[in-house]
Enzyme design. Structure first.
Site, PDB file in Angstrom:
ATOM      1  CG  ASP A   1      -2.301   0.867   1.019  1.00 44.06           C
ATOM      2  OD1 ASP A   1      -2.489   2.056   0.777  1.00 44.06           O
ATOM      3  OD2 ASP A   1      -3.357  -0.353   0.495  1.00 44.06           O
ATOM      4  CG  ASP A   2       0.183   5.773   1.108  1.00 45.60           C
ATOM      5  OD1 ASP A   2       1.162   6.209   0.541  1.00 45.60           O
ATOM      6  OD2 ASP A   2      -0.737   7.262   1.688  1.00 45.60           O
TER       7      ASP A   2
ATOM      8  NE  ARG B   1      -4.681  10.778   4.292  1.00 44.86           N
ATOM      9  CZ  ARG B   1      -4.023   8.886   3.739  1.00 44.86           C
ATOM     10  NH1 ARG B   1      -4.160   8.997   2.576  1.00 44.86           N
ATOM     11  NH2 ARG B   1      -3.849   8.266   4.605  1.00 44.86           N
TER      12      ARG B   1
ATOM     13  CE  LYS C   1      -6.140   0.978  -1.283  1.00 43.95           C
ATOM     14  NZ  LYS C   1      -6.080   0.233   0.352  1.00 43.95           N
TER      15      LYS C   1
ATOM     16  CG  ASP D   1      -7.494   5.176  -1.805  1.00 43.44           C
ATOM     17  OD1 ASP D   1      -8.085   5.913  -2.088  1.00 43.44           O
ATOM     18  OD2 ASP D   1      -6.422   4.984  -1.147  1.00 43.44           O
TER      19      ASP D   1
ATOM     20  CG  ASN E   1      -7.660   8.651  -0.093  1.00 46.53           C
ATOM     21  OD1 ASN E   1      -7.633   8.142   0.319  1.00 46.53           O
ATOM     22  ND2 ASN E   1      -5.676   7.759  -0.152  1.00 46.53           N
TER      23      ASN E   1
ATOM     24  CB  CYS F   1      -9.611   2.493  -2.924  1.00 53.18           C
ATOM     25  SG  CYS F   1      -9.648   3.020  -1.126  1.00 53.18           S
TER      26      CYS F   1
ATOM     27  CG  ASP G   1     -10.250   3.879   4.776  1.00 57.81           C
ATOM     28  OD1 ASP G   1      -9.251   2.684   4.272  1.00 57.81           O
ATOM     29  OD2 ASP G   1     -10.236   4.963   4.125  1.00 57.81           O
TER      30      ASP G   1
HETATM   31  C1  GLA Z   1      -6.807   5.452   2.385  1.00 59.25           C
HETATM   32  C2  GLA Z   1      -7.393   4.144   1.539  1.00 59.25           C
HETATM   33  C3  GLA Z   1      -6.433   3.317   2.743  1.00 59.25           C
HETATM   34  C4  GLA Z   1      -5.513   3.280   2.490  1.00 59.25           C
HETATM   35  C5  GLA Z   1      -5.085   5.245   2.927  1.00 59.25           C
HETATM   36  C6  GLA Z   1      -3.382   4.816   2.784  1.00 59.25           C
HETATM   37  O1  GLA Z   1      -7.482   6.012   3.494  1.00 59.25           O
HETATM   38  O2  GLA Z   1      -9.082   3.659   1.556  1.00 59.25           O
HETATM   39  O3  GLA Z   1      -7.048   1.813   2.569  1.00 59.25           O
HETATM   40  O4  GLA Z   1      -4.749   2.337   1.384  1.00 59.25           O
HETATM   41  O5  GLA Z   1      -5.668   5.378   1.906  1.00 59.25           O
HETATM   42  O6  GLA Z   1      -2.723   5.961   2.775  1.00 59.25           O
END
Ligand code: GLA
Length: 713
Positions: free
Chosen positions: A349-350, A426, A459, A461, A463, A509, A531
């Site tokens: 992930d991130d 964010r 994935k 995203d 946000n 996402c 989340d």
């Molecule tokens: C969002 C996604 C999480 C994760 C974070 C990473 O909140 O929904 O699953 O990937 O970003 O920063």
């Protein structure tokens, strides 16, 4: 077979679908398209009779046009209800007077499309309404093409929806819809409609956590889980949208929707056209259960990308384990543990790129962080592959942190007004994806990433919502088109990447479930549901999700306790059983799991591999809702009826509420079904009438049953 019939005598088009009929006709002057019927299947001769019986109700103190039930109402003449289309012409005339021009029916493999062309009687505006049906489904896909056939003057679109659904005349409707917020998506909600408008929308530039573009209507709140007629509609659009359910003072209900008209102006230049997203309708008898099963089947067959594989793989995701602190060593350790459990895709992930030590920096710089990965990503990917897993990666391409090389180089690439602040959420800003240079940068950045690494899962995203949607360089032109262009270009990038990298699967996402809709679902294999990974909260989120969308696309992780959001602790078994009700993933920090927990997890994963074709591709029956009592239960049946999987989840225990008999659905009365653990055999009739006994003891107990029809043992 799906069939569209044109009847010259009544000027009607009749759609014969699997178990439903839809009918509409032109008025005598051919200036208006009138809705006639949408409901249970009737003979074509009956539909024709209905079309012939249609008449206008003239009232001298009222508007005839405005009170007829039009398929697509252009604003103009005496129309005062919510229209579908509103335009302004360059000479100052506003409003449309159109006439029917032509129609045609096109055949494709398993589907038929009707197009109907209307044109303004004075101006060069052409409007084509599309209606598509598919054999084996009760789904009607509707969309619109707008064309300016003139030589010079632009036409300003001020409202351009995709379809208007007219509901049958009934006493009073209930509307069921999905609302929520971050960490609490897709909550089932309902309201009785009274005269007036009920509006659901997103003004955020994305689908939103707050409301999902999906609705269902039933008359007099009479539908139950297993009985009753429902009319439902969902938008295939991942930007700002609006659905208006309007009950007129005469008691008729129509539901019009599409791209949001808020802050919307689109200049349709001479010689150009605009295709609007689909607004898909579905009629079902057989209650909310049947409605959902039909949506699921349609999505699997006609919406989701052609399958890379017949079931979704089980994935591991690093986010809740290592957050931004990913590095080669800790990811390899997690990968070893994940592989030992039987996981199939390892997703980092991130945190892997740029100066991404926290959420205040790095977004936009999609090159690997050399402190965390001195040798680049390939050694980790090779290790993951050697362990028998595919490698997946997290990206958030539409975003930028002000603290990034990308923003320092291109501060004008984000949405902004020249004299207003750039509000951060964010710590990030949104790239102006309407710009062709940003679109091209996004494609080539991701294309390079995919070309240089063996990445088989992304994935994607998103946000934050869009604010200050300015585009200073375009301010003299049509800057409001960013609302449309952002999504069009997002789809363009997805489509181009999918074409070039056909083996890569994608997950949508948006801070969890902020971008789930029929538009994105045609470009991704799955979505990140929320989340919030707390198993109890998930029961409600997943129930709402399942109203509109298939469990196959619903990603569910097993994570650690106490849960990071709710602080709640529930047994590992319960967490697994909740996550096994969709597409299973693991998101916990495996380096802290005890040998016993890892052993348990291995067992659940093995079980899930056996039952997942039924969970992901079967028929879902919601036996008990988490909204109604102390127990939630779901049944999944294989399409051919040969296997059944049942989950029962108890919440908090109250004395005397745990003697549970689950009456199953959709079984063959005389067939015998054998339950895997006890080896006991039951008849279908016993299970449907008397029930399957679930024993749930204490708080958060759960049980899974797997029944196989005796002839398949
Ligand atoms: C969002 C996604 C999480 C994760 C974070 C990473 O909140 O929904 O699953 O990937 O970003 O920063």
């Amino acid at each position: 077979m799906a069939e569209i019939i044109y009847d010259t005598a009544s000027l009607a088009w009749i759609f014969q679908m699997e178990a439903s009929t839809y009918c509409m006709r032109l008025n005598e002057e051919q200036t208006s398209l009138q809705h006639i019927y949408w409901g249970a299947r009737v003979d074509t001769t009956v539909a024709r009779e209905m079309a012939l019986a249609w008449k206008t109700y003239f009232m001298s103190f009222e508007s005839t046009a405005g009170n007829s039930r039009e398929e697509f109402a252009p604003w103009g003449e005496m129309r005062f209800n919510e229209p579908a289309l509103k335009v302004a012409y360059a000479d100052g005339t506003r409003g449309i007077e159109w006439r029917f021009q032509a129609h045609g029916i096109e055949q494709e493999q398993g589907s038929q499309t009707l197009w109907l062309r209307f044109a303004d009687q004075v101006y060069p505006l052409q409007v084509t309404l599309y209606y598509r049906i598919h054999t084996g489904h009760d789904v009607l896909e509707r969309w619109v093409r707008l064309e300016n056939n003139g030589a010079d003057a632009p036409i300003m679109l001020e409202q351009a929806f995709s379809a208007d659904w007219q509901l049958p005349r009934r006493e009073r409707y209930r509307m069921t819809y999905l609302h929520g917020r971050w960490g609490k998506e897709t909550q089932v909600t309902e309201t009785l409609l009274a005269p007036g408008k009920f509006v659901l929308e997103s003004r955020r530039g994305t689908t939103s956590h707050q409301f999902n573009p999906w609705v269902a209507f039933d008359a007099d709140a009479s539908a139950t889980e297993e009985q009753g007629e429902l009319w439902s509609a969902g938008l295939a659009w991942s930007g700002s949208w609006k659905i208006v359910a309007e009950t007129t003072p005469y008691g008729t209900l129509h539901c019009v929707g599409g791209v949001n008209d808020f802050d919307f102006r689109y200049r349709l230049d001479a010689g150009t056209r605009l295709d609007l997203p689909a607004f898909v309708g579905l009629y079902a008898s057989g209650g909310f259960g049947a409605l959902s099963r039909q949506w699921h089947r349609y999505q699997r067959a006609r919406v989701l990308p052609a399958e890379l594989e017949s079931v979704r793989p089980i994935l591991y995701n690093s986010w809740e384990a290592t957050a931004f602190a990913v590095n080669e060593r800790n990811q390899m350790e997690l990968a070893e543990k994940a592989a030992a459990l039987g996981i199939e895709v390892f997703v980092m992930d991130d945190g892997w790129f740029g100066e991404r030590a926290h959420d205040r920096a790095g977004l936009g710089d999609w090159t690997v962080n050399r402190t965390k990965f001195p040798r680049g990503l390939n050694p980790l990917i090779e290790r993951v592959n050697a362990l028998g897993m595919r490698f997946g990666l997290w990206v958030e391409p539409e975003m930028v942190n002000p603290d990034s090389d990308l923003y320092r180089a291109h501060p004008d690439w984000v949405y902004h007004f020249h004299n207003r602040k750039r509000t951060e959420s964010r710590n990030q800003l949104v790239l102006n994806l309407a710009r062709p240079d940003v679109r091209d940068w996004m494609f080539s950045t991701l294309d390079t990433l995919l070309s240089e690494h063996n990445i088989e899962f992304i994935k994607w995203d998103m946000n934050r919502s869009i604010s200050e949607p300015g585009w200073p360089a375009e301010s003299a032109g049509n800057p409001e088109r960013v609302w449309l262009a952002h999504v069009q270009n997002l789809y363009w990038v997805f489509d181009a990447l999918r074409r070039k990298h056909p083996n890569v699967a994608f997950e949508s996402c948006s801070g969890g479930g902020g971008r789930i809709d029929l538009g994105i679902l045609s470009r991704v294999e799955q979505v990140w549901t929320s989340d919030n990974t707390d198993a109890l909260d998930r029961l409600r989120i997943q129930e709402g999700f399942s109203y509109a969308y298939t469990p196959r696309a619903m990603m569910c992780w097993v994570t650690d306790c106490p849960n990071y959001l709710t602080g709640r602790s529930v047994p590992l078994r319960y967490r697994f059983h909740v996550a096994m009700a969709g597409s299973l993933g693991i998101g916990g920090d495996l380096s802290h799991w005890t040998p016993e927990e890892l052993e348990q997890a291995r067992g659940f994963i093995e079980t899930y591999k056996r039952v997942r074709p039924i969970v992901q591709n079967g028929k879902l029956y919601r036996l008990r809702s988490p909204r109604s009592g102390q127990v939630t239960a779901s049944q999944y049946a294989a399409q051919d009826g040969s296997e059944v999987v049942i989950f029962a989840w108890g919440h908090s225990q109250q004395f005397g509420e745990r003697l549970i008999m689950l009456q199953l659905c959709g079984l063959e009365v005389d067939a015998h079904y054998v339950e895997g653990v006890s080896g006991r055999s039951y008849t279908g009739s016993y299970l449907m009438r008397y029930g399957l006994e679930a024993k749930l003891v204490g708080d958060f107990d759960s049980q899974m049953f797997h029944l196989v029809r005796a002839d398949r043992l």
